[in-house]
Design a protein around this motif. Structure first.
Motif, mmCIF file in Angstrom:
data_model
loop_
_atom_site.group_PDB
_atom_site.id
_atom_site.type_symbol
_atom_site.label_atom_id
_atom_site.label_comp_id
_atom_site.label_asym_id
_atom_site.label_seq_id
_atom_site.Cartn_x
_atom_site.Cartn_y
_atom_site.Cartn_z
ATOM 1 N N GLN A 2 0.830 -1.196 0.000
ATOM 2 C CA GLN A 2 0.000 0.000 0.000
ATOM 3 C C GLN A 2 0.871 1.256 0.000
ATOM 4 O OE1 GLN A 2 -2.869 -0.108 3.196
ATOM 5 N NE2 GLN A 2 -3.456 -2.219 2.761
ATOM 6 N N THR A 3 0.493 2.223 -0.843
ATOM 7 C CA THR A 3 1.153 3.527 -0.826
ATOM 8 C C THR A 3 0.315 4.397 0.112
ATOM 9 O OG1 THR A 3 -0.106 4.172 -2.810
ATOM 10 C CG2 THR A 3 2.106 3.291 -3.138
ATOM 11 N N VAL A 4 0.813 4.615 1.308
ATOM 12 C CA VAL A 4 -0.002 5.147 2.406
ATOM 13 C C VAL A 4 -0.003 6.669 2.445
ATOM 14 C CG1 VAL A 4 -0.358 5.106 4.897
ATOM 15 C CG2 VAL A 4 0.527 3.073 3.727
ATOM 16 N N ASN A 5 -1.209 7.235 2.511
ATOM 17 C CA ASN A 5 -1.352 8.676 2.705
ATOM 18 C C ASN A 5 -2.267 8.920 3.906
ATOM 19 O OD1 ASN A 5 -3.994 8.252 1.753
ATOM 20 N ND2 ASN A 5 -3.395 8.733 -0.349
ATOM 21 N N ASP A 26 1.776 -6.554 3.289
ATOM 22 C CA ASP A 26 3.152 -6.981 3.553
ATOM 23 C C ASP A 26 4.119 -5.800 3.580
ATOM 24 O OD1 ASP A 26 2.712 -9.815 3.693
ATOM 25 O OD2 ASP A 26 2.409 -9.789 1.529
ATOM 26 N N TRP A 27 3.816 -4.761 2.779
ATOM 27 C CA TRP A 27 4.687 -3.583 2.720
ATOM 28 C C TRP A 27 3.836 -2.324 2.649
ATOM 29 C CZ3 TRP A 27 5.807 -7.536 -0.979
ATOM 30 C CH2 TRP A 27 6.935 -8.303 -0.667
ATOM 31 N N TRP A 28 4.420 -1.252 3.197
ATOM 32 C CA TRP A 28 3.800 0.067 3.107
ATOM 33 C C TRP A 28 4.877 1.063 2.671
ATOM 34 C CZ3 TRP A 28 3.497 -3.132 7.323
ATOM 35 C CH2 TRP A 28 2.234 -3.644 7.641
ATOM 36 N N THR A 29 4.500 2.014 1.827
ATOM 37 C CA THR A 29 5.412 3.102 1.476
ATOM 38 C C THR A 29 4.706 4.421 1.770
ATOM 39 O OG1 THR A 29 4.619 3.245 -0.827
ATOM 40 C CG2 THR A 29 6.473 1.760 -0.379
ATOM 41 N N PRO A 30 5.424 5.435 2.256
ATOM 42 C CA PRO A 30 4.793 6.709 2.594
ATOM 43 C C PRO A 30 4.480 7.539 1.346
ATOM 44 C CG PRO A 30 7.139 6.856 2.977
ATOM 45 C CD PRO A 30 6.859 5.431 2.599
ATOM 46 N N ALA A 122 -6.401 -0.021 -9.048
ATOM 47 C CA ALA A 122 -6.636 1.399 -9.342
ATOM 48 C C ALA A 122 -8.027 1.816 -8.886
ATOM 49 C CB ALA A 122 -6.455 1.648 -10.838
ATOM 50 N N LEU A 123 -8.270 1.671 -7.603
ATOM 51 C CA LEU A 123 -9.544 2.020 -6.986
ATOM 52 C C LEU A 123 -9.274 2.911 -5.782
ATOM 53 C CD1 LEU A 123 -10.964 -1.618 -6.996
ATOM 54 C CD2 LEU A 123 -11.824 0.246 -8.422
ATOM 55 N N GLY A 124 -10.285 3.607 -5.320
ATOM 56 C CA GLY A 124 -10.109 4.431 -4.135
ATOM 57 C C GLY A 124 -9.709 3.586 -2.946
ATOM 58 N N ALA A 125 -8.930 4.162 -2.048
ATOM 59 C CA ALA A 125 -8.408 3.402 -0.907
ATOM 60 C C ALA A 125 -9.513 2.783 -0.063
ATOM 61 C CB ALA A 125 -7.533 4.312 -0.045
ATOM 62 N N LEU A 143 1.991 -9.688 -6.903
ATOM 63 C CA LEU A 143 2.048 -8.589 -5.946
ATOM 64 C C LEU A 143 0.922 -7.614 -6.242
ATOM 65 C CD1 LEU A 143 3.498 -6.899 -3.743
ATOM 66 C CD2 LEU A 143 4.888 -5.904 -5.583
ATOM 67 N N LEU A 144 0.049 -7.387 -5.273
ATOM 68 C CA LEU A 144 -1.051 -6.441 -5.431
ATOM 69 C C LEU A 144 -0.643 -5.106 -4.824
ATOM 70 C CD1 LEU A 144 -2.472 -9.376 -5.385
ATOM 71 C CD2 LEU A 144 -4.569 -8.053 -5.021
ATOM 72 N N ILE A 145 -0.764 -4.042 -5.600
ATOM 73 C CA ILE A 145 -0.385 -2.706 -5.131
ATOM 74 C C ILE A 145 -1.558 -1.749 -5.334
ATOM 75 C CG2 ILE A 145 1.199 -0.768 -5.368
ATOM 76 C CD1 ILE A 145 3.258 -2.581 -6.498
ATOM 77 N N GLY A 146 -1.953 -1.068 -4.277
ATOM 78 C CA GLY A 146 -2.982 -0.043 -4.390
ATOM 79 C C GLY A 146 -2.373 1.246 -4.937
ATOM 80 N N VAL A 147 -2.763 1.617 -6.159
ATOM 81 C CA VAL A 147 -2.193 2.819 -6.781
ATOM 82 C C VAL A 147 -3.212 3.938 -6.929
ATOM 83 C CG1 VAL A 147 -0.416 1.524 -8.008
ATOM 84 C CG2 VAL A 147 -2.622 1.943 -9.123
ATOM 85 N N GLY A 148 -4.454 3.709 -6.511
ATOM 86 C CA GLY A 148 -5.466 4.752 -6.607
ATOM 87 C C GLY A 148 -5.602 5.289 -8.024
ATOM 88 N N GLY A 149 -5.493 6.607 -8.170
ATOM 89 C CA GLY A 149 -5.571 7.223 -9.490
ATOM 90 C C GLY A 149 -4.220 7.340 -10.168
ATOM 91 N N GLY A 150 -3.231 6.581 -9.697
ATOM 92 C CA GLY A 150 -1.870 6.693 -10.223
ATOM 93 C C GLY A 150 -1.723 6.388 -11.694
#
Length: 213
Positions: A2-5, A26-30, A122-125, A143-150
């Motif tokens: 998750q790319t965390v905000n 498993d992982w978070w990035t700020p 690519a969905l809202g958090a 690997l699943l990554i939440g990218v939102g509107g990225g």
């Protein structure tokens, strides 16, 4: 991953379902300056969903892989598919729509058949992260990554803050000005509490005091 905000932390504090999905990653990035402020204590750099998607469009940046897209829209996916193909990647599966319209069992099955190395959620958090957690619990590979509107921001089909605004760390103001009716309560009421908590963590660390858990 998750790319965390601030939205992630706000939702984790107010929604038990989201908190469970958040903690299962498993992982978070700020992503965003308050989180980066805390993460910098450990030398962590900011990584956004937009950054990750742009990386997939640059030849040689990432080894060729098979990826899938969950969410976004057809036009955006076509532009992104063309750009990533030039970088050596293959889009093996794509499903549009919002999280509420997607059948988890079917999506998990389809992704298993597609054998994607990477799934861009690519969905809202609020709905995307819990959906990703459900897919992982059903054995979804890759690997699943939440990218939102990225994805949209990386190819220009969705608005993103100007570079100067990004460097200043005030993308929130850009978004608030664009959608004041939808975002004012979240940005001006809910998020300041999260920012205050982040500042407390930094100050306590600077003073050598234990950080509450």
């Amino acid at each position: 991953m998750q790319t965390v905000n601030l939205e992630h932390l706000h939702l984790a504090a107010t929604s038990e379902r989201f908190r469970s999905a958040f903690l299962s990653a498993d992982w978070w990035t700020p992503d965003g300056w308050p989180l980066l402020l805390v993460a910098h204590q450990n030398g962590t750099e900011r990584v956004t969903g937009k950054d990750l998607c742009i990386g997939l469009t640059i030849p040689g940046r990432v080894a060729p892989l098979r990826y899938a897209v969950l969410g976004s829209d057809e036009r955006t996916c076509e532009v992104f598919r063309a750009r990533t193909a030039k970088a050596g990647h293959a889009c093996v599966w794509c499903e549009h729509g919002d999280a509420g319209s997607l059948a988890v069992e079917r999506v998990a099955h389809d992704l298993g058949q597609a054998r994607a190395d990477l799934v861009l959620v690519a969905l809202g958090a609020a709905k995307g992260e819990p959906l990703a957690a459900d897919l992982v619990s059903r054995g979804c590979p890759g690997l699943l990554i939440g990218v939102g509107g990225g994805i949209g921001m990386s190819v220009g089909t969705a608005p993103s803050a100007p570079p100067l605004v990004e460097r200043a760390g005030v993308e929130w103001a850009f978004r608030l000005l664009r959608e004041p009716t939808r975002l004012w309560r979240r940005y001006l009421v809910g998020y300041p509490q999260v920012v205050a908590a982040a500042v407390v963590v930094v100050l306590r660390r600077a003073l050598g005091r234990p950080v509450p858990t």
